[in-house]
Design a protein around this motif. Structure first.
Motif, short mmCIF file in Angstrom:
data_model
loop_
_atom_site.label_atom_id
_atom_site.label_comp_id
_atom_site.label_asym_id
_atom_site.label_seq_id
_atom_site.Cartn_x
_atom_site.Cartn_y
_atom_site.Cartn_z
N GLY A 53 54.07 91.19 23.49
CA GLY A 53 54.15 92.64 23.64
C GLY A 53 52.91 93.33 23.10
N ASP A 54 53.10 94.55 22.63
CA ASP A 54 51.99 95.36 22.15
C ASP A 54 51.82 95.32 20.64
OD1 ASP A 54 51.58 96.18 24.78
OD2 ASP A 54 53.01 97.85 24.57
N SER A 55 52.74 94.66 19.92
CA SER A 55 52.72 94.76 18.46
C SER A 55 51.50 94.08 17.84
CB SER A 55 53.99 94.14 17.87
OG SER A 55 54.04 92.74 18.13
N LEU A 56 50.97 93.02 18.49
CA LEU A 56 49.82 92.32 17.92
C LEU A 56 48.59 93.23 17.86
CD1 LEU A 56 48.74 89.61 16.80
CD2 LEU A 56 48.06 89.03 19.14
N ALA A 57 48.47 94.12 18.82
CA ALA A 57 47.28 94.98 18.90
C ALA A 57 47.18 95.93 17.70
CB ALA A 57 47.31 95.79 20.19
N ILE A 58 48.32 96.26 17.08
CA ILE A 58 48.30 97.18 15.95
C ILE A 58 48.61 96.47 14.63
CG2 ILE A 58 48.90 99.17 17.37
CD1 ILE A 58 51.78 98.88 16.37
N GLY A 70 45.67 89.81 14.31
CA GLY A 70 46.09 91.18 14.62
C GLY A 70 44.91 92.05 15.03
N GLY A 71 45.17 93.00 15.90
CA GLY A 71 44.11 93.87 16.41
C GLY A 71 43.48 94.74 15.34
N ARG A 72 44.18 94.99 14.25
CA ARG A 72 43.65 95.83 13.17
C ARG A 72 43.35 95.01 11.91
NH1 ARG A 72 47.49 101.29 13.72
NH2 ARG A 72 46.86 101.78 15.88
N TYR A 73 43.20 93.73 12.10
CA TYR A 73 42.92 92.87 10.94
C TYR A 73 41.52 93.14 10.39
CZ TYR A 73 41.78 88.82 8.12
OH TYR A 73 41.37 88.00 7.08
N LEU A 74 41.43 93.20 9.06
CA LEU A 74 40.16 93.29 8.35
C LEU A 74 40.16 92.24 7.25
CD1 LEU A 74 39.87 97.17 7.90
CD2 LEU A 74 38.63 95.75 9.54
N PRO A 75 39.01 91.65 6.92
CA PRO A 75 38.96 90.66 5.84
C PRO A 75 39.57 91.22 4.56
CG PRO A 75 36.88 90.70 7.03
CD PRO A 75 37.69 91.84 7.56
N GLY A 76 40.46 90.45 3.97
CA GLY A 76 41.19 90.88 2.79
C GLY A 76 42.62 91.28 3.09
N PRO A 114 47.85 94.61 11.25
CA PRO A 114 46.73 94.44 10.34
C PRO A 114 46.62 93.02 9.78
CG PRO A 114 48.54 95.47 9.18
CD PRO A 114 48.97 95.32 10.62
N ASN A 115 47.61 92.18 10.08
CA ASN A 115 47.66 90.82 9.52
C ASN A 115 47.26 89.77 10.54
OD1 ASN A 115 48.60 91.95 7.18
ND2 ASN A 115 50.40 90.63 7.02
N ILE A 116 47.13 88.54 10.06
CA ILE A 116 47.03 87.36 10.92
C ILE A 116 48.39 86.68 10.93
CG2 ILE A 116 46.01 85.06 11.20
CD1 ILE A 116 43.41 86.13 10.14
N ARG A 117 48.93 86.43 12.10
CA ARG A 117 50.21 85.74 12.24
C ARG A 117 49.95 84.24 12.36
NH1 ARG A 117 52.86 89.80 16.86
NH2 ARG A 117 52.59 91.72 15.64
N MET A 118 50.74 83.44 11.64
CA MET A 118 50.41 82.02 11.58
C MET A 118 51.66 81.18 11.41
SD MET A 118 47.97 80.08 8.79
CE MET A 118 46.48 80.79 9.49
#
Length: 369
Positions: A204-209, A14-20, A211-215
């Motif tokens: 679409g645009d949802s990945l950019a916002i 995700g575009g807003r992903y942060l460790p944790g 905060p998670n990793i999709r898997m």
């Protein structure tokens, strides 16, 4: 990422992903009950060349009788000094497990259970002379078919893992073509829908916002216990998740991510059978003895996602990640030829796509008093 070339893990950050932050995951399995060629398959009886097979998983083995069968799998060959992994699928009928005539077993329609050691030998009717030492394990005819399909000499063939498979192709059926008749719906249906859901969620645009990793995690060997190096109970998932979460600035990122994550365990479910109505067919799977990982909390999350994407739901653990078990309903489960509704492909894909896009928002709305 693959392990053993039979388990697959794919992800999108995700575009807003942060460790944790969490992981939005869908798990399924790639294997299905089948008959597999034995490591020493060569056998001859009454002038017939027979291929010895063994049962993999819990199949309905009587459905494999009197079918036009062939072989598919992988072969290891040596090419220019390299060991190469090749896939093979012979399209024409090669093998058959013939029933004994009803005149010789009058009770066949009352009860049929094949002897797995004596009755599950498949037949072909041509003999060939031995060409090299590998033929001490397998009939020359079988080896020559493999070499012909792969375009290699017999000496290049090192080893193989082969399954029997029906030659009849999958088809749409029913008056309105509302059903899929196909082998291995359990669980390639879930694998396909999970992959398609992941891809569509990233278009679409949802990945950019996000905060998670999709898997998606598609494991091998679920039908025999999942305890292989590439199975769901191996350390594969933990290794991948910990590598993705790793951060020099946050040494506990993986531990923080686990409770913030969510997994849909996608495996086919039993549809209500019109002739056996006492057997239920749930899609969200519950069991009081904890045979499934579903809880009221995890089921509520999926219900909320499903309601937002207008997908109907029926209702009749090791990583510390919340899990819900869910699956499309089917009939003839573990038969050589299974069936499900065509609509379940669209509904499952839409649900999985919605899960990837909406889970972080739904989770943030979850309040535990």
């Amino acid at each position: 990422v693959t392990r053993n070339f039979s388990s697959v893990i794919a992800f999108a950050v995700g575009g807003r992903y942060l460790p944790g932050n969490g992981f939005s995951m869908i798990g399924a399995h790639t294997d299905s009950p089948c008959l597999r060629v034995k490591p020493r398959s060569k056998r001859t009886k009454q002038g017939c060349l027979q291929v010895g097979v063994e049962c993999y998983g819990g199949g309905i083995w009587n459905t494999w009788f009197d079918r036009d069968l062939t072989i598919a799998g992988r072969v290891m060959v040596k090419t220019d000094g390299r060991l190469v992994h090749r896939l093979v699928h012979v399209s024409r009928p090669l093998l058959r497990i013939p029933h004994l005539a009803i005149h010789l077993q009058r009770d066949i329609n009352d009860s049929f259970g094949p002897n797995k050691e004596n009755h599950l030998y498949v037949h072909k009717l041509r003999t060939l002379r031995t060409l090299f030492k590998y033929y001490s394990l397998h009939h020359p005819a079988l080896v020559k078919v493999l070499c012909s399909e792969l375009g290699v000499e017999p000496e290049a063939l090192l080893d193989f893992e082969l399954c029997l498979t029906d030659t009849q192709p999958a088809a749409l059926g029913g008056v309105y073509e509302e059903f899929i008749y196909s082998p291995r719906l359990d669980n390639l249906h879930s694998c396909y829908c999970a992959l398609k859901g992941l891809l569509e969620s990233c278009s679409g645009d949802s990945l950019a916002i996000d905060p998670n990793i999709r898997m998606i995690t598609l494991y091998d060997n679920e039908e025999v216990g999942s305890e292989s190096a590439q199975g769901a109970q191996s350390n594969l998932t933990e290794l991948i998740l910990s590598r993705l979460a790793a951060s020099p600035s946050n040494l506990t990122a993986f531990q923080q991510a686990a409770p913030r994550s969510f997994m849909i365990s996608a495996d086919m479910a039993h549809a209500v059978h019109p002739n056996y109505q006492s057997v239920p067919g749930p899609v969200i799977k519950f069991n009081s003895n904890q045979r499934y990982a579903t809880t009221a909390v995890t089921a509520a999350v999926v219900r909320e996602v499903a309601s937002r994407v207008d997908v109907p739901l029926q209702v009749p653990p090791r990583l510390g990640v919340p899990v819900v078990d869910i699956g499309a309903p089917q009939l003839s489960m573990h038969s050589i030829r299974e069936m499900c509704c065509t609509s379940s492909v669209l509904q499952s894909t839409a649900l999985f796509k919605g899960f990837f896009e909406l889970f972080p928002t739904v989770r943030s709305s979850l309040v535990v008093d």
